[in-house]
Design a protein around this motif. Structure first.
Motif, PDB file in Angstrom:
ATOM      1  N   SER A   1       0.835  -1.201   0.000  1.00  0.00           N
ATOM      2  CA  SER A   1       0.000   0.000   0.000  1.00  0.00           C
ATOM      3  C   SER A   1       0.863   1.242   0.000  1.00  0.00           C
ATOM      4  CB  SER A   1      -0.881   0.030   1.252  1.00  0.00           C
ATOM      5  OG  SER A   1      -1.815  -1.002   1.171  1.00  0.00           O
ATOM      6  N   GLU A   2       0.636   2.099  -0.968  1.00  0.00           N
ATOM      7  CA  GLU A   2       1.359   3.366  -1.062  1.00  0.00           C
ATOM      8  C   GLU A   2       0.379   4.489  -0.723  1.00  0.00           C
ATOM      9  OE1 GLU A   2       4.562   3.818  -1.563  1.00  0.00           O
ATOM     10  OE2 GLU A   2       4.575   5.997  -1.806  1.00  0.00           O
ATOM     11  N   TRP A   3       0.721   5.225   0.316  1.00  0.00           N
ATOM     12  CA  TRP A   3      -0.125   6.286   0.846  1.00  0.00           C
ATOM     13  C   TRP A   3       0.415   7.629   0.375  1.00  0.00           C
ATOM     14  CZ3 TRP A   3       1.076   8.771   6.057  1.00  0.00           C
ATOM     15  CH2 TRP A   3       0.040   9.630   6.462  1.00  0.00           C
ATOM     16  N   ASP A   4      -0.465   8.562   0.008  1.00  0.00           N
ATOM     17  CA  ASP A   4       0.014   9.849  -0.513  1.00  0.00           C
ATOM     18  C   ASP A   4       0.261  10.858   0.608  1.00  0.00           C
ATOM     19  OD1 ASP A   4      -2.509  10.591   0.264  1.00  0.00           O
ATOM     20  OD2 ASP A   4      -3.093  11.455  -1.665  1.00  0.00           O
ATOM     21  N   GLY A   5       0.112  10.424   1.857  1.00  0.00           N
ATOM     22  CA  GLY A   5       0.337  11.337   2.976  1.00  0.00           C
ATOM     23  C   GLY A   5      -0.904  12.136   3.305  1.00  0.00           C
ATOM     24  N   ASN A   6      -1.959  11.865   2.553  1.00  0.00           N
ATOM     25  CA  ASN A   6      -3.221  12.564   2.758  1.00  0.00           C
ATOM     26  C   ASN A   6      -4.344  11.566   2.921  1.00  0.00           C
ATOM     27  OD1 ASN A   6      -4.303  15.200   2.901  1.00  0.00           O
ATOM     28  ND2 ASN A   6      -2.762  15.772   1.363  1.00  0.00           N
ATOM     29  N   SER A   7      -5.260  11.542   1.964  1.00  0.00           N
ATOM     30  CA  SER A   7      -6.400  10.640   2.134  1.00  0.00           C
ATOM     31  C   SER A   7      -6.364   9.447   1.183  1.00  0.00           C
ATOM     32  CB  SER A   7      -7.696  11.426   1.927  1.00  0.00           C
ATOM     33  OG  SER A   7      -7.627  12.071   0.667  1.00  0.00           O
ATOM     34  N   GLN A   8      -5.386   9.434   0.272  1.00  0.00           N
ATOM     35  CA  GLN A   8      -5.382   8.384  -0.745  1.00  0.00           C
ATOM     36  C   GLN A   8      -4.349   7.291  -0.453  1.00  0.00           C
ATOM     37  OE1 GLN A   8      -7.447   8.421  -3.504  1.00  0.00           O
ATOM     38  NE2 GLN A   8      -8.367  10.285  -2.657  1.00  0.00           N
ATOM     39  N   CYS A   9      -4.780   6.063  -0.644  1.00  0.00           N
ATOM     40  CA  CYS A   9      -3.879   4.919  -0.536  1.00  0.00           C
ATOM     41  C   CYS A   9      -4.109   4.074  -1.773  1.00  0.00           C
ATOM     42  CB  CYS A   9      -4.243   4.119   0.716  1.00  0.00           C
ATOM     43  SG  CYS A   9      -2.827   3.537   1.625  1.00  0.00           S
ATOM     44  N   ARG A  10      -3.049   3.658  -2.453  1.00  0.00           N
ATOM     45  CA  ARG A  10      -3.267   2.785  -3.614  1.00  0.00           C
ATOM     46  C   ARG A  10      -2.473   1.509  -3.433  1.00  0.00           C
ATOM     47  NH1 ARG A  10       1.119   3.605  -7.639  1.00  0.00           N
ATOM     48  NH2 ARG A  10       2.543   5.030  -6.596  1.00  0.00           N
ATOM     49  N   ARG A  11      -2.969   0.415  -4.030  1.00  0.00           N
ATOM     50  CA  ARG A  11      -2.249  -0.851  -3.965  1.00  0.00           C
ATOM     51  C   ARG A  11      -1.292  -0.899  -5.149  1.00  0.00           C
ATOM     52  NH1 ARG A  11      -1.712  -3.632   0.394  1.00  0.00           N
ATOM     53  NH2 ARG A  11      -2.281  -5.737  -0.252  1.00  0.00           N
ATOM     54  N   VAL A  12      -0.044  -1.212  -4.871  1.00  0.00           N
ATOM     55  CA  VAL A  12       0.982  -1.287  -5.906  1.00  0.00           C
ATOM     56  C   VAL A  12       1.414  -2.738  -6.031  1.00  0.00           C
ATOM     57  CG1 VAL A  12       3.312  -0.543  -6.559  1.00  0.00           C
ATOM     58  CG2 VAL A  12       1.808   1.017  -5.297  1.00  0.00           C
ATOM     59  N   GLN A  13       1.448  -3.233  -7.261  1.00  0.00           N
ATOM     60  CA  GLN A  13       1.897  -4.618  -7.434  1.00  0.00           C
ATOM     61  C   GLN A  13       3.422  -4.678  -7.299  1.00  0.00           C
ATOM     62  OE1 GLN A  13       0.290  -6.778 -10.721  1.00  0.00           O
ATOM     63  NE2 GLN A  13       1.417  -8.626 -10.157  1.00  0.00           N
ATOM     64  N   ALA A  14       3.888  -5.578  -6.464  1.00  0.00           N
ATOM     65  CA  ALA A  14       5.326  -5.731  -6.256  1.00  0.00           C
ATOM     66  C   ALA A  14       5.889  -6.737  -7.263  1.00  0.00           C
ATOM     67  CB  ALA A  14       5.586  -6.224  -4.834  1.00  0.00           C
ATOM     68  N   SER A  15       7.075  -6.468  -7.777  1.00  0.00           N
ATOM     69  CA  SER A  15       7.743  -7.411  -8.694  1.00  0.00           C
ATOM     70  C   SER A  15       9.145  -7.715  -8.172  1.00  0.00           C
ATOM     71  CB  SER A  15       7.862  -6.814 -10.097  1.00  0.00           C
ATOM     72  OG  SER A  15       6.670  -6.217 -10.505  1.00  0.00           O
ATOM     73  N   PRO A  16       9.221  -8.448  -7.063  1.00  0.00           N
ATOM     74  CA  PRO A  16      10.544  -8.683  -6.472  1.00  0.00           C
ATOM     75  C   PRO A  16      11.486  -9.445  -7.402  1.00  0.00           C
ATOM     76  CG  PRO A  16       8.851 -10.005  -5.373  1.00  0.00           C
ATOM     77  CD  PRO A  16       8.137  -9.068  -6.292  1.00  0.00           C
TER      78      PRO A  16
END
Ligand code: GLU
Length: 289
Positions: free
Chosen positions: A172-187
């Motif tokens: 989960s990547e949070w913008d520091g405000n109200s938005q959080c988005r799921r980011v697909q990880a590619s390890p």
């Protein structure tokens, strides 16, 4: 609801610069806004590069900026046994293997495989690239040769598939405000990352996930230069059964040529700014905070 926990985790390999000021202030101010806690962690596993005077500078610079942190401060060099225990857990799962590559061999591999690079631009090595049998590995290990432990990425990903019932990993990547988005990880783009270094009984990736969990960090705030590393961190959290924090990767401060600031390039340090008579307010203005 549980109080959020933030942290700033510098490596004491040089004086802090403007990029660190942005990182520390971002975490500190977000913690304040959310009524959270703010912790400091000294990432000094690289005992050949870490120096006590830089640790002292970190304390002075942060205090000067008006940042307050909870005591005690965690020092990674005091916790090697914990990183080794985590590595042992991965090894018991059959996910690590010893790699005997010397610096020169790695350089030769990199020269011969110029397209195999990880997101940091370092050679991307996988087990299949290493021309050595398991029996040979065992023999060299018994002989007392020194080695790094690498994560077998393919096995690790199969393990995750079996464990979670799905092939993909997200953070989960949070913008520091109200938005959080799921980011697909590619390890997998990191290849078989080093989990225990040859000369140090840990690695950045291993220590950071162990300590974010130990310190109960709920929000990891750090620069965008570590965005790709989060793929590895998310994978290790799943493998080691560690909780999942939210991530906030902030913009980077660059110099006039667009280059990221670095300690080794001797960019103007916070100490130098301070000694030249600048105020913490000036620093905030300089970094657009
Ligand atoms: N110790 C790392 C550095 O100074 C930061 C680690 C992190 O924030 O995850 O670059």
């Amino acid at each position: 609801m549980k109080r959020p926990v933030f942290r700033f985790a510098p490596s004491p390999n040089g004086e802090l610069h403007l990029g660190h000021a942005l990182s520390a202030l971002t975490g500190f101010e977000l913690a304040r806004r959310l009524g959270g806690r703010f912790l400091l962690r000294i990432e000094d596993i690289d005992t050949t590069r870490a120096r006590p005077e830089f640790i002292q500078s970190i304390f002075e610079d942060l205090a000067w900026l008006g940042i307050e942190w909870e005591e005690p401060v965690l020092r990674q060099s005091e916790h090697f046994a914990d990183y080794q225990a985590a590595a042992k857990k991965l090894e018991d799962l059959g996910l690590l293997y010893p790699c005997f590559l010397t610096r020169n061999e790695l350089a030769a591999f990199a020269a011969a495989n110029s397209d195999a690079r990880d997101p940091d631009g370092a050679p991307r090595v996988t087990r299949a690239d290493l021309d050595i049998s398991d029996a040979e590995r065992a023999r060299r290990r018994e002989n007392g040769e020194r080695f790094a432990l690498r994560l077998d990425m393919q096995r690790a990903l199969s393990f995750v598939r079996e464990k979670t019932g799905r092939g993909e990993l997200f953070f989960s990547e949070w913008d520091g405000n109200s938005q959080c988005r799921r980011v697909q990880a590619s390890p997998e783009r990191w290849g078989d990352v080093v989990i225990v270094r040859k000369e140090i009984p840990a690695s950045y990736h291993l220590a950071v996930v162990v300590d974010d969990a130990r310190q109960g960090i709920t929000h990891v705030t750090r620069g965008l230069d570590l965005f790709a590393a989060t793929d590895v961190h998310r994978l290790l959290q799943v493998l080691l059964d560690l909780p999942e924090p939210v991530y906030h990767h902030h913009r980077l401060i660059t110099d006039a040529t667009g280059r990221k600031l670095s300690k080794s390039a001797r960019d103007t340090s916070l100490r130098a700014f301070r000694e030249a008579g600048m105020t913490p307010q000036d620093i905030r203005r300089l970094i657009g905070f």
